[in-house]
Design an enzyme around this catalytic site. Structure first.
Site, PDB file in Angstrom:
ATOM      1  N   GLY A  15     -23.976  13.042 -29.737  1.00 29.00           N
ATOM      2  CA  GLY A  15     -23.963  12.655 -31.157  1.00 29.00           C
ATOM      3  C   GLY A  15     -24.735  13.673 -31.991  1.00 29.00           C
ATOM      4  N   ARG A  76     -18.700  14.956 -26.839  1.00 23.72           N
ATOM      5  CA  ARG A  76     -19.107  14.443 -25.527  1.00 23.72           C
ATOM      6  C   ARG A  76     -18.002  14.887 -24.570  1.00 23.72           C
ATOM      7  NH1 ARG A  76     -20.974  10.020 -28.971  1.00 23.72           N
ATOM      8  NH2 ARG A  76     -23.230   9.984 -28.776  1.00 23.72           N
ATOM      9  N   THR A 129     -31.258  13.970 -31.096  1.00 19.56           N
ATOM     10  CA  THR A 129     -30.614  12.661 -31.241  1.00 19.56           C
ATOM     11  C   THR A 129     -31.431  11.829 -32.219  1.00 19.56           C
ATOM     12  OG1 THR A 129     -30.177  10.517 -30.197  1.00 19.56           O
ATOM     13  CG2 THR A 129     -31.788  11.905 -29.097  1.00 19.56           C
ATOM     14  N   ASP A 131     -31.841   8.771 -32.078  1.00 19.97           N
ATOM     15  CA  ASP A 131     -32.367   7.562 -31.424  1.00 19.97           C
ATOM     16  C   ASP A 131     -33.802   7.666 -30.926  1.00 19.97           C
ATOM     17  OD1 ASP A 131     -29.861   6.591 -31.837  1.00 19.97           O
ATOM     18  OD2 ASP A 131     -29.279   6.494 -29.732  1.00 19.97           O
ATOM     19  N   ASP A 133     -34.712   8.514 -28.096  1.00 16.89           N
ATOM     20  CA  ASP A 133     -34.764   7.850 -26.792  1.00 16.89           C
ATOM     21  C   ASP A 133     -34.798   8.829 -25.620  1.00 16.89           C
ATOM     22  OD1 ASP A 133     -32.216   8.802 -27.088  1.00 16.89           O
ATOM     23  OD2 ASP A 133     -31.207   7.007 -26.371  1.00 16.89           O
ATOM     24  N   ARG A 175     -28.426   2.583 -29.240  1.00 14.96           N
ATOM     25  CA  ARG A 175     -27.643   1.862 -28.237  1.00 14.96           C
ATOM     26  C   ARG A 175     -28.536   1.308 -27.136  1.00 14.96           C
ATOM     27  NH1 ARG A 175     -22.336   4.986 -27.195  1.00 14.96           N
ATOM     28  NH2 ARG A 175     -23.826   6.652 -27.044  1.00 14.96           N
TER      29      ARG A 175
HETATM   30  O1  F6P Z   1     -26.905   8.627 -29.538  1.00 15.64           O
HETATM   31  C1  F6P Z   1     -26.795   8.634 -30.912  1.00 15.64           C
HETATM   32  C2  F6P Z   1     -25.891   7.549 -31.399  1.00 15.64           C
HETATM   33  O2  F6P Z   1     -25.828   7.655 -32.794  1.00 15.64           O
HETATM   34  C3  F6P Z   1     -26.263   6.143 -30.958  1.00 15.64           C
HETATM   35  O3  F6P Z   1     -27.274   5.564 -31.740  1.00 15.64           O
HETATM   36  C4  F6P Z   1     -24.951   5.440 -31.109  1.00 15.64           C
HETATM   37  O4  F6P Z   1     -24.905   4.320 -30.270  1.00 15.64           O
HETATM   38  C5  F6P Z   1     -23.962   6.462 -30.684  1.00 15.64           C
HETATM   39  O5  F6P Z   1     -24.566   7.707 -30.901  1.00 15.64           O
HETATM   40  C6  F6P Z   1     -22.652   6.377 -31.398  1.00 15.64           C
HETATM   41  O6  F6P Z   1     -21.794   7.310 -30.851  1.00 15.64           O
HETATM   42  P1  F6P Z   1     -20.395   7.729 -31.489  1.00 15.64           P
HETATM   43  O7  F6P Z   1     -20.675   8.702 -32.586  1.00 15.64           O
HETATM   44  O8  F6P Z   1     -19.682   8.354 -30.363  1.00 15.64           O
HETATM   45  O9  F6P Z   1     -19.764   6.501 -32.021  1.00 15.64           O
END
Ligand code: F6P
Length: 324
Positions: A15, A76, A129, A131, A133, A175
Site C-alpha cells: 500500500g 502487491r 505504511t 499503519d 505496524d 487491518r
Molecule cells: O497496509 C496499509 C493499508 O492501507 C491497510 O491499512 C489496509 O487494510 C490496506 O492497506 C488496504 O489495502 P488496499 O489498498 O489493497 O485496499
C-alpha cells in the site's frame, strides 16, 4: 583493478504511503552524491521481475518531496511470493548490473527483500505504511500524515454529528493494528476506541459508556474503530437500537493514504533513505531500517520480522480515563 560504479535500485511496494516520494528522493540524491547509479523500479517487485525500470537523476526526484503517492507506482506482487518469481527478479538484477535494492514498503515487502537477499542480491527495507505496524521500527513513513488526515476528517464529522445530536462510528485503516485508531481516537476526543489488540465487551465497553455519558448531558459521540475490528455498519445499528441515539457509520477508507506528507514523514523518510544507501554503499544487505527514539537503526531482516511490537497499554488507559 578498476572500481566498478555501483548501481542500486529503488522500489515501492504494498500500500502506498505519504512520504514514499521523500524516501525515493533521499535514496536517489544520496546515492548520486556518492557516485552510484540509481534505477527506479516501477510497480514494486513486478518491475524487478519484468525489468520495468528507469535511470533516475537529480532532476527526476525534484519537486516530489511534497507529493503524496509514489512516483514509482506500487503493487502487491503475487508472483514474487513464489520462488520462481524471486529467481526471475534475481536474473533481472544481474542483467541490469544491480548491486543492491532499496525496498520501501511494509512487512510483506520485507519478506520479499529477505528472499531476494538470500539469493545474493543485497536488499535494504525501509518502513513505508500508514499503519505503523512494523515491529522493527517505532515509526513508519506515512503514519503521521494519515493520522492528521483522519483528525481533519473526524473534525468535520463532529460538526455534523454535534448539529444532529448523533453518534458517528468511524472506521479508520489498520487491518491488523490499532495504532491509527488509538492515537486519532484520543486526538479526536472519541468516547470509545476499538482496536484489534484490545478485546471489548459490547454492553460494558460501548453501550453502557454511551448511555452513561448521555445521561450526564452529552449529546454527540465519536466511536473510533480500527479496520481490523470491522463491522461498523452493524455496530452503528446496535448503538442506535440500544441507546436511542441516531447513529451513522463512516468508513474513511483510502483518503487516509493520500495527500501531501507531513513534516514528520518527510524528515523520517529522508533520514531512513539516507541510511539505506549508506548500508548498500558498504555492500551490506539483508537489513531493515527503522527509527527507535527518533534515531535511525537497522537490523537483520529476519530478526526484524521476528520482533514483536505491542500497543501502548498506558495510552490505552489514558484514552479510557479521559473519554466520557
Ligand atoms: O497496509 C496499509 C493499508 O492501507 C491497510 O491499512 C489496509 O487494510 C490496506 O492497506 C488496504 O489495502 P488496499 O489498498 O489493497 O485496499
Amino acid at each position: 583493478m578498476e572500481n566498478k560504479q555501483k548501481t542500486i535500485a529503488v522500489l515501492t511496494s504494498g500500500g502506498d504511503a505519504p512520504g514514499m516520494n521523500a524516501a525515493i528522493r533521499a535514496v536517489v540524491r544520496t546515492a548520486l552524491h556518492r557516485g552510484m547509479r540509481v534505477l527506479g523500479v516501477r510497480r514494486g517487485y513486478n518491475g524487478l521481475i519484468n525489468g520495468d525500470m528507469v535511470e533516475l537523476n537529480y532532476l527526476s526526484v525534484s519537486d516530489i518531496m511534497h507529493r503524496g503517492g509514489t512516483i514509482l507506482y506500487t503493487a502487491r506482487c503475487a508472483e514474487f511470493r513464489e520462488d520462481a518469481g524471486v529467481e526471475k527478479a534475481k536474473e533481472t538484477c544481474i542483467k541490469m548490473g544491480i548491486d543492491g535494492v532499496v525496498v520501501i514498503g511494509g512487512d510483506g515487502s520485507y519478506r520479499g527483500a529477505r528472499d531476494l537477499s538470500l539469493k545474493g542480491i543485497p536488499c535494504v527495507g525501509l518502513p513505508g505504511t500508514i499503519d505503523n505496524d512494523i515491529s522493527s521500527t517505532e515509526y513508519t513513513i506515512g503514519y503521521d500524515t494519515a493520522m492528521n488526515t483522519v483528525c481533519d476528517m473526524v473534525d468535520r464529522l463532529r460538526d455534523t454529528s454535534q448539529s444532529h445530536d448523533r453518534c458517528s462510528v468511524v472506521e479508520v485503516m489498520g487491518r491488523k493494528a490499532g495504532y491509527i485508531a488509538l492515537n486519532t481516537g484520543i486526538a479526536c476526543g472519541a468516547s470509545v476506541i476499538l482496536m484489534p489488540e484490545v478485546p471489548y465487551d459490547l454492553e460494558k465497553d460501548v453501550l453502557d459508556k454511551i448511555r452513561n455519558a448521555h445521561k450526564t448531558g452529552k449529546q454527540h459521540f465519536i466511536v473510533m474503530v480500527a479496520e481490523g475490528v470491522g463491522g461498523v455498519e452493524e455496530l452503528a445499528k446496535k448503538i442506535e437500537a440500544a441507546t436511542g441515539i441516531e447513529t451513522r457509520a463512516c468508513v474513511l477508507g483510502h483518503v487516509q493514504r493520500g495527500g501531501a506528507p507531513s513534516l514528520t514523514d518527510r524528515v523520517a523518510a529522508t533520514k531512513m533513505g539516507y541510511h539505506a544507501v549508506e548500508l548498500l554503499e558498504q555492500g551490506i544487505g539483508n537489513r531493515v531500517v527503522g527509527l527507535q527514539c527518533n534515531e535511525v537503526v537497522d537490523y537483520d531482516i529476519l530478526e526484524g520480522l521476528e520482533m514483536v511490537k505491542t500497543i501502548d497499554t498506558n495510552l490505552v488507559r489514558i484514552a479510557e480515563e479521559v473519554s466520557l
